[in-house]
Design a protein around this motif. Structure first.
Motif, PDB file in Angstrom:
ATOM      1  N   ILE A 106       0.838  -1.204   0.000  1.00  0.00           N
ATOM      2  CA  ILE A 106       0.000   0.000   0.000  1.00  0.00           C
ATOM      3  C   ILE A 106       0.871   1.251   0.000  1.00  0.00           C
ATOM      4  CG2 ILE A 106      -1.614   1.339   1.427  1.00  0.00           C
ATOM      5  CD1 ILE A 106      -2.859  -1.387   2.256  1.00  0.00           C
ATOM      6  N   LYS A 107       1.886   1.271   0.850  1.00  0.00           N
ATOM      7  CA  LYS A 107       2.775   2.432   0.942  1.00  0.00           C
ATOM      8  C   LYS A 107       3.513   2.665  -0.379  1.00  0.00           C
ATOM      9  CE  LYS A 107       6.220   4.508   3.934  1.00  0.00           C
ATOM     10  NZ  LYS A 107       7.083   4.363   5.114  1.00  0.00           N
ATOM     11  N   GLU A 108       4.027   1.585  -0.973  1.00  0.00           N
ATOM     12  CA  GLU A 108       4.739   1.693  -2.256  1.00  0.00           C
ATOM     13  C   GLU A 108       3.803   2.207  -3.349  1.00  0.00           C
ATOM     14  OE1 GLU A 108       6.402  -2.149  -3.042  1.00  0.00           O
ATOM     15  OE2 GLU A 108       8.058  -1.869  -1.612  1.00  0.00           O
ATOM     16  N   TYR A 109       2.582   1.691  -3.361  1.00  0.00           N
ATOM     17  CA  TYR A 109       1.620   2.126  -4.379  1.00  0.00           C
ATOM     18  C   TYR A 109       1.295   3.605  -4.225  1.00  0.00           C
ATOM     19  CZ  TYR A 109      -2.662   2.874  -6.925  1.00  0.00           C
ATOM     20  OH  TYR A 109      -3.597   3.409  -7.769  1.00  0.00           O
ATOM     21  N   ILE A 110       1.048   4.058  -3.006  1.00  0.00           N
ATOM     22  CA  ILE A 110       0.717   5.469  -2.767  1.00  0.00           C
ATOM     23  C   ILE A 110       1.886   6.364  -3.155  1.00  0.00           C
ATOM     24  CG2 ILE A 110       0.247   7.171  -0.950  1.00  0.00           C
ATOM     25  CD1 ILE A 110      -1.572   5.052   0.360  1.00  0.00           C
ATOM     26  N   ASN A 111       3.110   5.961  -2.798  1.00  0.00           N
ATOM     27  CA  ASN A 111       4.292   6.756  -3.175  1.00  0.00           C
ATOM     28  C   ASN A 111       4.454   6.828  -4.681  1.00  0.00           C
ATOM     29  OD1 ASN A 111       4.977   7.386  -0.529  1.00  0.00           O
ATOM     30  ND2 ASN A 111       6.337   5.618  -0.304  1.00  0.00           N
ATOM     31  N   ARG A 112       4.206   5.701  -5.365  1.00  0.00           N
ATOM     32  CA  ARG A 112       4.302   5.667  -6.825  1.00  0.00           C
ATOM     33  C   ARG A 112       3.228   6.567  -7.455  1.00  0.00           C
ATOM     34  NH1 ARG A 112       4.477   0.548  -7.105  1.00  0.00           N
ATOM     35  NH2 ARG A 112       2.318   0.150  -7.678  1.00  0.00           N
ATOM     36  N   ALA A 113       2.001   6.481  -6.928  1.00  0.00           N
ATOM     37  CA  ALA A 113       0.908   7.311  -7.453  1.00  0.00           C
ATOM     38  C   ALA A 113       1.200   8.790  -7.215  1.00  0.00           C
ATOM     39  CB  ALA A 113      -0.407   6.920  -6.784  1.00  0.00           C
ATOM     40  N   ARG A 118       2.787  14.109  -9.254  1.00  0.00           N
ATOM     41  CA  ARG A 118       3.719  15.247  -9.206  1.00  0.00           C
ATOM     42  C   ARG A 118       4.325  15.502 -10.579  1.00  0.00           C
ATOM     43  NH1 ARG A 118       5.751  17.457  -4.453  1.00  0.00           N
ATOM     44  NH2 ARG A 118       5.055  16.430  -2.563  1.00  0.00           N
ATOM     45  N   ASN A 119       4.807  14.433 -11.220  1.00  0.00           N
ATOM     46  CA  ASN A 119       5.422  14.585 -12.545  1.00  0.00           C
ATOM     47  C   ASN A 119       4.436  15.151 -13.561  1.00  0.00           C
ATOM     48  OD1 ASN A 119       7.865  13.577 -11.637  1.00  0.00           O
ATOM     49  ND2 ASN A 119       7.438  11.486 -12.283  1.00  0.00           N
ATOM     50  N   GLN A 120       3.187  14.746 -13.444  1.00  0.00           N
ATOM     51  CA  GLN A 120       2.186  15.152 -14.419  1.00  0.00           C
ATOM     52  C   GLN A 120       1.635  16.556 -14.169  1.00  0.00           C
ATOM     53  OE1 GLN A 120      -0.902  12.233 -14.827  1.00  0.00           O
ATOM     54  NE2 GLN A 120      -1.701  13.131 -16.687  1.00  0.00           N
ATOM     55  N   PHE A 121       1.421  16.929 -12.895  1.00  0.00           N
ATOM     56  CA  PHE A 121       0.668  18.149 -12.615  1.00  0.00           C
ATOM     57  C   PHE A 121       1.391  19.221 -11.804  1.00  0.00           C
ATOM     58  CE2 PHE A 121      -2.553  14.756 -13.016  1.00  0.00           C
ATOM     59  CZ  PHE A 121      -3.198  15.237 -14.143  1.00  0.00           C
TER      60      PHE A 121
END
Length: 200
Positions: A106-113, A118-121
């Motif tokens: 869950i933590k890895e997924y949230i950090n990735r999302a 951030r990169n996109q917006f």
């Protein structure tokens, strides 16, 4: 004799018209079925009509008030798409979190999302003015049903939520701000509806 010929022509035209109407009614391409209800023993089409917001011609007390109104429309056009993105991203994240089992996943997924967002917006969002940022915070609450503070706390934890709330307060914003469609944000709510209908 003329009367007889006229009657025959009318009968012929009616027969052709009825034939055409019958052909159209049986054609699969032109057949439209509506849901029906029984009312007083008769079948009546039941069609849902979209809500309509009647907005009269807006009258302004001063040029300043008119300028603020059009500035609000400008800011709405800048920020509303981001509020929509937040809503759909939140739904997507919540769906994906249901499939994960461990806290680490869950933590890895949230950090990735978060990194992807951030990169996109981030570049575009940093260009928003303070008033646009305040409007975006309200619109996120309107679209998701939760304040920005609650969303950060839910996804990143209480420490992160408190940290970002502190940063927001330095710039005169508040991540805990709620959208008030009947009070302070009544005009903004009307503008959102007009924007969704493509009227502004």
């Amino acid at each position: 004799m003329k009367r007889f010929v006229g009657t025959v022509l009318v009968a012929f035209l009616v027969a052709v018209a009825v034939k055409d109407v019958g052909a159209q009614a049986t054609s699969a391409d032109s057949l439209i079925l509506y849901p029906t209800i029984i009312l007083d023993g008769e079948y009546v089409p039941h069609i849902k009509i979209e809500d309509v917001l009647k907005v009269g011609k807006r009258r302004f007390k001063s040029r300043r008030e008119m300028s603020q109104y059009y500035r609000m429309i400008y800011n709405l056009k800048k920020t509303y798409p981001y509020a929509q993105i937040a809503k759909y991203k939140l739904l997507e994240i919540n769906e994906n979190l249901k499939t994960l089992k461990t806290d680490r996943e869950i933590k890895e997924y949230i950090n990735r999302a978060e990194k992807e967002l951030r990169n996109q917006f981030e570049k575009d969002l940093t260009k928003l003015t303070i008033s646009q940022g305040k409007m975006l915070i309200k619109l996120i609450d309107r679209e998701t049903g939760r304040t920005s503070y609650e969303l950060v706390k839910e996804l990143k934890g209480g420490f992160s939520a408190t940290f970002w709330q502190g940063i927001a307060r330095l710039f005169g914003s508040n991540l805990k701000t709620k959208f008030d469609p009947q009070g302070e944000d009544k005009i903004l709510n009307e503008l959102v509806f007009l924007y969704e209908q493509g009227l502004i």
